[in-house]
Design a protein around this motif. Structure first.
Motif, PDB file in Angstrom:
ATOM      1  N   LEU A 157       1.086  -1.169  -0.095  1.00  0.00           N
ATOM      2  CA  LEU A 157      -0.173  -0.018  -0.262  1.00  0.00           C
ATOM      3  C   LEU A 157       1.122   1.710  -0.234  1.00  0.00           C
ATOM      4  CD1 LEU A 157      -2.843  -0.340   2.876  1.00  0.00           C
ATOM      5  CD2 LEU A 157      -3.242  -1.051   0.356  1.00  0.00           C
ATOM      6  N   GLY A 158       2.258   1.147   0.658  1.00  0.00           N
ATOM      7  CA  GLY A 158       3.213   1.968   0.941  1.00  0.00           C
ATOM      8  C   GLY A 158       3.449   2.625  -0.751  1.00  0.00           C
ATOM      9  N   LYS A 159       3.471   1.427  -1.251  1.00  0.00           N
ATOM     10  CA  LYS A 159       4.769   1.590  -2.619  1.00  0.00           C
ATOM     11  C   LYS A 159       3.397   2.481  -3.575  1.00  0.00           C
ATOM     12  CE  LYS A 159       8.119  -1.536  -2.511  1.00  0.00           C
ATOM     13  NZ  LYS A 159       8.383  -3.252  -3.116  1.00  0.00           N
ATOM     14  N   ILE A 164      -2.629   6.225  -5.427  1.00  0.00           N
ATOM     15  CA  ILE A 164      -3.891   5.954  -4.779  1.00  0.00           C
ATOM     16  C   ILE A 164      -4.878   7.488  -4.572  1.00  0.00           C
ATOM     17  CG2 ILE A 164      -5.374   5.519  -2.339  1.00  0.00           C
ATOM     18  CD1 ILE A 164      -4.003   3.093  -1.825  1.00  0.00           C
ATOM     19  N   TYR A 165      -3.704   7.738  -4.500  1.00  0.00           N
ATOM     20  CA  TYR A 165      -3.650   9.813  -4.047  1.00  0.00           C
ATOM     21  C   TYR A 165      -3.963  10.471  -5.656  1.00  0.00           C
ATOM     22  CZ  TYR A 165      -2.383  15.321  -4.088  1.00  0.00           C
ATOM     23  OH  TYR A 165      -2.060  16.140  -4.133  1.00  0.00           O
ATOM     24  N   ILE A 166      -3.704   9.699  -6.571  1.00  0.00           N
ATOM     25  CA  ILE A 166      -4.307  10.772  -7.584  1.00  0.00           C
ATOM     26  C   ILE A 166      -5.020   9.591  -8.486  1.00  0.00           C
ATOM     27  CG2 ILE A 166      -3.185  10.750 -10.478  1.00  0.00           C
ATOM     28  CD1 ILE A 166      -1.953  12.743  -8.270  1.00  0.00           C
ATOM     29  N   MET A 167      -5.885   8.128  -8.309  1.00  0.00           N
ATOM     30  CA  MET A 167      -6.666   8.190  -9.165  1.00  0.00           C
ATOM     31  C   MET A 167      -7.863   8.076  -7.971  1.00  0.00           C
ATOM     32  SD  MET A 167      -5.752   7.306 -11.746  1.00  0.00           S
ATOM     33  CE  MET A 167      -7.166   7.073 -12.525  1.00  0.00           C
ATOM     34  N   HIS A 168      -8.249   8.534  -6.755  1.00  0.00           N
ATOM     35  CA  HIS A 168      -9.079   7.493  -5.713  1.00  0.00           C
ATOM     36  C   HIS A 168     -10.131   8.597  -5.451  1.00  0.00           C
ATOM     37  CE1 HIS A 168      -7.038  10.630  -2.989  1.00  0.00           C
ATOM     38  NE2 HIS A 168      -9.353  10.601  -3.196  1.00  0.00           N
ATOM     39  N   PRO A 169      -9.987  10.435  -6.433  1.00  0.00           N
ATOM     40  CA  PRO A 169     -11.063  11.766  -6.170  1.00  0.00           C
ATOM     41  C   PRO A 169     -12.176  10.855  -7.960  1.00  0.00           C
ATOM     42  CG  PRO A 169      -9.376  12.356  -5.999  1.00  0.00           C
ATOM     43  CD  PRO A 169      -8.300  10.941  -6.414  1.00  0.00           C
ATOM     44  N   ILE A 170     -11.212  10.479  -9.087  1.00  0.00           N
ATOM     45  CA  ILE A 170     -11.917  10.807 -10.395  1.00  0.00           C
ATOM     46  C   ILE A 170     -12.736   8.866 -10.002  1.00  0.00           C
ATOM     47  CG2 ILE A 170     -11.412   9.644 -12.766  1.00  0.00           C
ATOM     48  CD1 ILE A 170      -8.927  11.034 -13.043  1.00  0.00           C
ATOM     49  N   ILE A 171     -11.844   7.574  -9.411  1.00  0.00           N
ATOM     50  CA  ILE A 171     -13.041   6.297  -9.485  1.00  0.00           C
ATOM     51  C   ILE A 171     -14.473   7.283  -8.179  1.00  0.00           C
ATOM     52  CG2 ILE A 171     -12.619   4.446  -8.713  1.00  0.00           C
ATOM     53  CD1 ILE A 171      -9.807   4.737  -9.004  1.00  0.00           C
ATOM     54  N   LEU A 192     -21.253  -2.239  -1.352  1.00  0.00           N
ATOM     55  CA  LEU A 192     -21.118  -1.009  -2.332  1.00  0.00           C
ATOM     56  C   LEU A 192     -19.934   0.198  -2.027  1.00  0.00           C
ATOM     57  CD1 LEU A 192     -25.271   0.148  -2.797  1.00  0.00           C
ATOM     58  CD2 LEU A 192     -23.411  -1.579  -4.605  1.00  0.00           C
ATOM     59  N   PHE A 193     -19.674  -0.096  -0.543  1.00  0.00           N
ATOM     60  CA  PHE A 193     -18.822   1.042   0.096  1.00  0.00           C
ATOM     61  C   PHE A 193     -17.184   0.120   0.167  1.00  0.00           C
ATOM     62  CE2 PHE A 193     -15.138   1.583   3.590  1.00  0.00           C
ATOM     63  CZ  PHE A 193     -15.326   2.748   3.013  1.00  0.00           C
ATOM     64  N   TYR A 194     -16.718  -1.249   0.047  1.00  0.00           N
ATOM     65  CA  TYR A 194     -15.832  -2.107  -0.061  1.00  0.00           C
ATOM     66  C   TYR A 194     -15.595  -1.800  -1.667  1.00  0.00           C
ATOM     67  CZ  TYR A 194     -15.259  -3.163   4.553  1.00  0.00           C
ATOM     68  OH  TYR A 194     -15.018  -3.180   5.559  1.00  0.00           O
ATOM     69  N   LEU A 195     -16.614  -2.158  -2.856  1.00  0.00           N
ATOM     70  CA  LEU A 195     -16.114  -2.284  -4.549  1.00  0.00           C
ATOM     71  C   LEU A 195     -15.974  -0.966  -4.771  1.00  0.00           C
ATOM     72  CD1 LEU A 195     -16.890  -3.442  -6.793  1.00  0.00           C
ATOM     73  CD2 LEU A 195     -19.236  -2.049  -7.405  1.00  0.00           C
ATOM     74  N   PRO A 196     -15.838   0.590  -4.015  1.00  0.00           N
ATOM     75  CA  PRO A 196     -14.936   1.476  -5.602  1.00  0.00           C
ATOM     76  C   PRO A 196     -13.621   1.425  -4.288  1.00  0.00           C
ATOM     77  CG  PRO A 196     -17.682   2.453  -4.472  1.00  0.00           C
ATOM     78  CD  PRO A 196     -16.582   0.453  -3.544  1.00  0.00           C
ATOM     79  N   LEU A 197     -14.010   1.143  -3.345  1.00  0.00           N
ATOM     80  CA  LEU A 197     -12.524   1.064  -2.363  1.00  0.00           C
ATOM     81  C   LEU A 197     -12.141  -0.094  -3.289  1.00  0.00           C
ATOM     82  CD1 LEU A 197     -10.567   1.589  -0.298  1.00  0.00           C
ATOM     83  CD2 LEU A 197     -11.570  -0.409   1.380  1.00  0.00           C
ATOM     84  N   ILE A 199     -11.597  -1.320  -6.484  1.00  0.00           N
ATOM     85  CA  ILE A 199     -11.046  -0.969  -8.060  1.00  0.00           C
ATOM     86  C   ILE A 199     -10.232   0.161  -7.718  1.00  0.00           C
ATOM     87  CG2 ILE A 199     -12.065   0.338  -9.821  1.00  0.00           C
ATOM     88  CD1 ILE A 199     -14.780  -0.651  -8.467  1.00  0.00           C
ATOM     89  N   ILE A 200      -9.882   0.924  -6.632  1.00  0.00           N
ATOM     90  CA  ILE A 200      -9.067   2.153  -6.570  1.00  0.00           C
ATOM     91  C   ILE A 200      -7.982   1.325  -5.935  1.00  0.00           C
ATOM     92  CG2 ILE A 200      -8.248   3.931  -5.028  1.00  0.00           C
ATOM     93  CD1 ILE A 200     -11.246   4.715  -4.887  1.00  0.00           C
ATOM     94  N   LEU A 201      -7.682  -0.174  -5.573  1.00  0.00           N
ATOM     95  CA  LEU A 201      -6.895  -0.138  -5.407  1.00  0.00           C
ATOM     96  C   LEU A 201      -6.731  -0.962  -6.251  1.00  0.00           C
ATOM     97  CD1 LEU A 201      -7.438  -2.067  -1.615  1.00  0.00           C
ATOM     98  CD2 LEU A 201      -6.221  -0.070  -2.198  1.00  0.00           C
ATOM     99  N   LEU A 202      -6.844  -1.662  -6.756  1.00  0.00           N
ATOM    100  CA  LEU A 202      -7.104  -3.319  -8.653  1.00  0.00           C
ATOM    101  C   LEU A 202      -5.436  -1.467  -9.488  1.00  0.00           C
ATOM    102  CD1 LEU A 202      -9.446  -4.667  -8.240  1.00  0.00           C
ATOM    103  CD2 LEU A 202      -7.596  -5.485  -8.478  1.00  0.00           C
ATOM    104  N   ILE A 203      -6.726  -0.258  -9.914  1.00  0.00           N
ATOM    105  CA  ILE A 203      -6.410   0.162 -10.813  1.00  0.00           C
ATOM    106  C   ILE A 203      -5.241   1.327  -9.812  1.00  0.00           C
ATOM    107  CG2 ILE A 203      -7.023   2.943 -11.641  1.00  0.00           C
ATOM    108  CD1 ILE A 203      -9.686   1.749 -12.113  1.00  0.00           C
ATOM    109  N   SER A 204      -4.999   1.571  -9.502  1.00  0.00           N
ATOM    110  CA  SER A 204      -3.338   1.924  -8.024  1.00  0.00           C
ATOM    111  C   SER A 204      -2.183   1.360  -8.897  1.00  0.00           C
ATOM    112  CB  SER A 204      -4.256   2.424  -7.216  1.00  0.00           C
ATOM    113  OG  SER A 204      -5.218   3.595  -6.961  1.00  0.00           O
ATOM    114  N   SER A 205      -2.524  -0.465  -8.620  1.00  0.00           N
ATOM    115  CA  SER A 205      -1.737  -1.268  -9.042  1.00  0.00           C
ATOM    116  C   SER A 205      -1.125  -1.253 -10.279  1.00  0.00           C
ATOM    117  CB  SER A 205      -2.127  -2.244  -8.639  1.00  0.00           C
ATOM    118  OG  SER A 205      -2.519  -2.521  -6.739  1.00  0.00           O
TER     119      SER A 205
END
Length: 220
Positions: A157-159, A164-171, A192-197, A199-205
Motif C-alpha cells: 500500500l505504501g508503494k 491511490i492519491y491521484i486516482m481515488h477522486p476520479i474513481i 457498495l462501500f468496498y467495491l469502489p475501494l 477498484i481504486i486499489l486495483l487501478i492504482s496497482s
C-alpha cells in the motif's frame, strides 16, 4: 479556455467546465493544497543554496515561525508552511535521536494514541505538530510499531500510495455518479462501500506498475 484556471496554482477559483457547475467534485473538492505544494517546489532552488548550512537554516526557520506566532495560534498560511519546515526538521535531527527499537516503538505507539485522543478535527496546532514530529522521527529511525508496519500488505500500500492519491477522486466520482443514477448512493449495503475501494486499489496497482515504475526507471 474554461479548463485553463485549473492549471493556476496561485488561487483556488476553479471555473465550471462544459457548464457543469460542480466540476471541482472530480478532485473531491480538494485543490487548496496545490498552492502550498507549488510554493514548496518553487522554493527548492532557494533551499538548495542553504544545503551546506541546512541545520542552521531549518532551526532558524522554526524559530522565526514560532517566535512570530508566540501564542501558537498560527495564521492559516503559516500553519501549512510550518508543516513543510517540520518535515525538514525531522531529517536534520533524526541522527541525534538514536534509541533502541523497543523504545522507538513504544514512543511511536504513545504518539499515535495521543493523536487519536486529541481528535484534531482537521485543525493544526502546536501539540499535534509535536506529535507528528515524534511519529516521523520514530519511523525514519526504524520503528515499525512492533512489526505492524512491516506487514507485506501495508508495504505494498505504501508503494502504490501516490497512485491511490491521484486516482481515488476520479474513481469515487464515477462510482458515486453511477450509484446516484440507480438510486443506491445512500444505501446501507456495506459491499457498495468496498467495491469502489477495491477498484481504486486495483487501478492504482496497475498505474504504479505501468506508469510510475517505468518513469522511475527513466530517472535511473
Amino acid at each position: 479556455m474554461e479548463a485553463l484556471p485549473w492549471f493556476d496554482f496561485l488561487n483556488n477559483n476553479k471555473t465550471p467546465i462544459n457548464g457543469y457547475k460542480n466540476s471541482y467534485y472530480l478532485t473531491g473538492g480538494v485543490l487548496w493544497t496545490i498552492v502550498y505544494e507549488w510554493g514548496f517546489y518553487f522554493s527548492l532552488p532557494i533551499l538548495y543554496l542553504f544545503r551546506k548550512k541546512s541545520k542552521e537554516f531549518v532551526f532558524g526557520l522554526c524559530f522565526l515561525i514560532v517566535y512570530t506566532n508566540a501564542t501558537f495560534e498560527f495564521q492559516e498560511e503559516l500553519k501549512f508552511i510550518f508543516l513543510f519546515v517540520l518535515g525538514m526538521l525531522c531529517v536534520e535531527i533524526k541522527d541525534y535521536l538514536k534509541f533502541k527499537k523497543l523504545y522507538l516503538n513504544l514512543l511511536l505507539f504513545i504518539a499515535i494514541f495521543s493523536v487519536l485522543i486529541f481528535k484534531p478535527d482537521q485543525k493544526v496546532n502546536s501539540y499535534l505538530n509535536l506529535l507528528f514530529v515524534i511519529i516521523t522521527i520514530c519511523i525514519i529511525n526504524g520503528a515499525d510499531l512492533f512489526g505492524i508496519l512491516n506487514n507485506i500488505g501495508l508495504r505494498r500500500l505504501g508503494k502504490i500510495s501516490y497512485s491511490i492519491y491521484i486516482m481515488h477522486p476520479i474513481i469515487l466520482f464515477i462510482s458515486y455518479m453511477i450509484m446516484q443514477k440507480y438510486n443506491i448512493l445512500f444505501t446501507t449495503n456495506i459491499y457498495l462501500f468496498y467495491l469502489p475501494l477495491t477498484i481504486i486499489l486495483l487501478i492504482s496497482s496497475l498505474t504504479y506498475r505501468w506508469i510510475e515504475i517505468p518513469f522511475m526507471n527513466i530517472k535511473k
